[in-house]
Design an enzyme around this catalytic site. Structure first.
Site, PDB file in Angstrom:
ATOM      1  N   CYS A 290     -46.597   8.070  29.475  1.00 41.02           N
ATOM      2  CA  CYS A 290     -45.416   8.602  30.165  1.00 41.02           C
ATOM      3  C   CYS A 290     -45.922   9.535  31.261  1.00 41.02           C
ATOM      4  O   CYS A 290     -46.424  10.618  30.981  1.00 41.02           O
ATOM      5  CB  CYS A 290     -44.553   9.333  29.142  1.00 41.02           C
ATOM      6  SG  CYS A 290     -42.947   9.814  29.731  1.00 41.02           S
TER       7      CYS A 290
ATOM      8  N   CYS B  42     -60.885  14.590  38.073  1.00 36.13           N
ATOM      9  CA  CYS B  42     -60.507  15.885  38.667  1.00 36.13           C
ATOM     10  C   CYS B  42     -59.685  16.766  37.737  1.00 36.13           C
ATOM     11  O   CYS B  42     -59.330  17.885  38.109  1.00 36.13           O
ATOM     12  CB  CYS B  42     -59.770  15.664  39.977  1.00 36.13           C
ATOM     13  SG  CYS B  42     -58.104  14.976  39.784  1.00 36.13           S
TER      14      CYS B  42
ATOM     15  N   CYS C   9     -54.623   8.490  41.010  1.00 35.62           N
ATOM     16  CA  CYS C   9     -54.438   9.932  40.863  1.00 35.62           C
ATOM     17  C   CYS C   9     -54.026  10.515  42.212  1.00 35.62           C
ATOM     18  O   CYS C   9     -54.696  10.295  43.224  1.00 35.62           O
ATOM     19  CB  CYS C   9     -55.732  10.577  40.371  1.00 35.62           C
ATOM     20  SG  CYS C   9     -55.658  12.383  40.271  1.00 35.62           S
TER      21      CYS C   9
END
Length: 160
Positions: A130, A110, A58
């Site tokens: 995707c 988050c 992330c």
């Protein structure tokens, strides 16, 4: 070395102070993409042609989201994956923006927007995750995973 799915990651959301620090490092475009559910244009993302071994994490909090071996060429213009590194690292959200029904994918720790998942992927899962390149960072195999929240633990472990 253990695989990321075997490691235990702290999925506790960032504190308000941690979130402020994470967001402070983002550009306006990054904030739009990650926090306002934006989408990057197809065929322009930095990770579209990434082929090295490692992990995609992330961009906001550093949680490992996808193994590089799960990446495939979908022809859609965005990095695509068959499965997350760990099922509990992503959360699925019903998305009805743009007058269509889709399943949005956000970071389970988050809530940063990652992209969407569709039921038209290859085996073994039949799913196509995707993902926006701008929602990700890449950690090559053998390098330590990011520890953006300063919690120690598996994030400092080398990527396999």
């Amino acid at each position: 070395m253990r695989d990321v799915v075997e490691l235990q990651f702290d999925l506790t959301p960032p504190t308000r102070e941690q979130m402020e620090q994470l967001v402070a490092d983002l550009s306006e475009e990054d904030r739009h993409l990650l926090l306002e559910h934006g989408e990057e244009a197809p065929f322009c993302g930095v990770f579209l042609h990434e082929r090295r071994e490692g992990f995609f994490t992330c961009r906001l909090c550093g949680l490992p989201l996808f193994k590089a071996v799960a990446k495939f060429e979908s022809g859609t213009g965005w990095p695509s994956f068959t499965a997350p590194a760990a099922d509990n690292h992503l959360r699925r959200v019903r998305d009805t923006r743009y007058r269509m029904l889709r399943t949005e994918i956000v970071c389970a720790r988050c809530d940063a927007h990652q992209g969407h998942v569709f039921p038209d992927g290859p085996p073994p899962t039949g799913e196509r995750f995707c993902i926006n390149s701008g929602s990700l960072e890449f950690t090559p195999k053998g390098q330590p995973l990011p520890d953006k929240l300063g919690r120690g633990g598996p994030e400092g472990a080398p990527a396999r």
